[in-house]
Scaffold this active site. Structure first.
Site, mmCIF file in Angstrom:
data_model
loop_
_atom_site.group_PDB
_atom_site.id
_atom_site.type_symbol
_atom_site.label_atom_id
_atom_site.label_comp_id
_atom_site.label_asym_id
_atom_site.label_seq_id
_atom_site.Cartn_x
_atom_site.Cartn_y
_atom_site.Cartn_z
ATOM 1 N N ASP A 251 1.013 15.239 5.826
ATOM 2 C CA ASP A 251 -0.176 15.860 5.082
ATOM 3 C C ASP A 251 -1.373 16.313 6.021
ATOM 4 O OD1 ASP A 251 -0.653 13.186 6.203
ATOM 5 O OD2 ASP A 251 -2.112 12.994 4.549
ATOM 6 N N GLU B 290 -1.141 10.271 5.665
ATOM 7 C CA GLU B 290 -1.883 9.590 6.769
ATOM 8 C C GLU B 290 -3.070 9.618 6.453
ATOM 9 O OE1 GLU B 290 -4.087 9.657 10.652
ATOM 10 O OE2 GLU B 290 -3.989 11.460 9.001
ATOM 11 N N HIS C 58 -10.748 18.262 9.675
ATOM 12 C CA HIS C 58 -11.210 17.926 8.134
ATOM 13 C C HIS C 58 -12.468 19.012 7.512
ATOM 14 C CE1 HIS C 58 -9.945 13.914 9.130
ATOM 15 N NE2 HIS C 58 -8.818 14.553 9.485
#
Length: 484
Positions: free
Chosen positions: A78, A145, A456
């Protein structure tokens, strides 16, 4: 096919391009998992999935390497879904659009998914290659994860045969990780008492333009948390102007430092000039204070439709006080590992949901007592403001193994490849290694990877030359795998 397929190592970039083409945010990895399983079956590899969806693939040793220890290559399936404001992107349906910018690969308006897509691509490239020398290979590809390590939490014993595991989730060229922080999630609910809106003016204040970043790897930096900064903003405004909150929110994923926060306020029209003047002055002060850390910080103020229900004065005060004093960031640095954070927390999501303001916080620590300290602080704060807090089961840290065989081998090869000394480190982020070691306590683990910046966040990028170095390191480790 995108332009990144022209890069070298060609096979790795080909696979990364394929990964970008298949949507795979957390909780939506099934399509990419099925694609990989189908491909592995076509290659006539052993392939199997466990009860939680993790994928295990085996490739036999190349000729002459049968006496070497089996090595598992490990990556997660992911990615973190983050898009820039104004970017229309459905992460469950739309492909990531990678492009080359000088020495970097970036994505158009979104996270790139190099975390952990490059590592995943390297695992698949090793399986796909016909000209690499290697022992028997296992590829362990885990689910979800980024949203709580759910895949490895469900990892079953006696499934893998490998004696050595190479985790591919490190994000800094020249660094070898042999330990990481453990973590757990905290969920806080602050009850809302509503009342009818008696005010005549409503404004929405949006805090935008922050850098964000990884809530573990970047927590020690001076980057601002948009939710915490909004709490500070509201406390400043409240000291000068009377208002009540209608709704408040910020952030979108638990493990990223939030870049944006939004609040809707109601107040008397006669105080609007004072409120906007106070906000403008505070914005100037913040821009001066954070001129290097957050040069693009800005407040956007817009008129909005009058809400019928608003937070009571008591609830408004509690929310502001809660956000203003909520601990966030580095709690303590390690006494054992130099220049490493021991314990931290980051509020990643804030939302107004029905009758509560809900906060999601990720707590990290190298030691269990560090997490216990944060739990105690959060319980005390919640008791003071009348909120409730619950904690997830959490996941363990990964403790360095002084008897490791793969660590000195990796360092020796890395030093050769780099032409200078690589660094052995412990990372303040959650790698899956601790949970894997919990199920397979004797497995010898190391983590490596190329330079990835701003993971992120939509500014995520991977360094092209570092990917070549990483690939050379990985393939030479396989070529020199220890004997059984």
């Amino acid at each position: 096919m995108s332009e990144i397929q022209t890069l070298k190592p060609n096979l790795l970039w080909k696979w990364f391009d394929q990964i970008c083409a298949i949507p795979h945010p957390s909780y939506h990895e099934e399509e990419i998992a099925q694609f990989i399983v189908k491909w592995a079956k076509e290659k006539q590899f052993f392939v199997e999935r466990d009860a939680v969806g993790n994928v295990l693939i085996r490739k036999p040793a190349t000729k002459g390497m049968e006496d070497r220890k089996t090595i598992a290559l490990q990556a997660h399936l992911d990615m973190v879904p983050q898009a820039n404001e104004g970017t229309q992107h459905d992460f469950t349906k739309d492909p990531i659009q990678p492009y080359i910018d000088g020495e970097w690969v970036k994505a158009k308006g979104t996270t790139l998914g190099a975390d952990n897509g490059i590592g995943l691509a390297s695992c698949l490239a090793v399986l796909d290659s016909d000209d690499l020398a290697h022992p028997e290979i296992e590829a362990l590809l885990t689910m979800t994860e980024e949203a709580g390590m759910e895949g490895v939490l469900g990892l079953q014993p006696n499934w893998m045969k490998a004696e050595i595991l190479i985790n591919t989730d490190t994000e800094e060229n020249g660094e070898i990780y042999i330990g990481c922080a453990g973590g757990e999630d905290a969920a806080i609910e602050l009850p809302i008492v509503y009342e009818n809106n008696q005010f005549d003016t409503a404004l929405q204040i949006s805090l935008k333009g922050l850098n964000g970043g990884h809530s573990g790897c970047d927590i020690h930096t001076t980057r601002a948390n948009a939710i915490k900064l909004m709490g500070r903003t509201l406390a400043t405004l409240k000291s000068q102007v009377a208002f009540q909150i209608a709704t408040i929110r910020g952030g979108s994923v638990r493990n990223a430092i939030p870049r944006e926060s939004v609040v809707a306020l109601v107040f008397d029209a006669k105080t609007k000039a004072d409120l906007t003047a106070c906000l403008q002055q505070f914005e100037q002060d913040l821009k001066k204070e954070l001129q290097y850390a957050e040069p693009n910080l800005q407040f956007i103020v817009e008129s909005v439709e009058q809400p019928t229900q608003i937070f009571s004065p008591e609830t408004t005060a509690k929310v502001i006080h809660f956000l203003n004093v909520l601990p966030n960031g580095v709690i303590r640095n390690s006494d054992v590992v130099e220049n490493v954070v021991e314990t931290s927390l980051s509020i990643g999501i804030l939302a107004t949901e029905n009758d509560v303001v809900r906060a999601k916080i990720l707590v990290r620590s190298l030691i269990e007592n560090g997490k216990a300290d944060v739990r105690s602080r959060l319980r005390s704060l919640c008791e003071l403001v009348g909120a409730t807090v619950s904690f997830s089961t959490g996941y363990p840290g990964w403790e360095p193994d002084p008897k490791s065989v793969i660590t000195p081998l990796t360092k020796a090869i890395y030093d050769e490849v780099l032409g200078y000394e690589s660094q052995i480190k412990v990372i303040h982020a959650g790698l899956e290694c601790g949970l894997i070691k919990k199920v397979y306590p004797t497995i010898d683990v190391v983590s490596i990877g190329p330079t990835i910046l701003n993971a992120h966040s939509p500014d995520e990028k991977v360094h092209i030359p570092a990917v070549q170095i990483y690939w050379e390191l990985l393939t030479k480790i396989l070529e020199r795998a220890p004997t059984k």
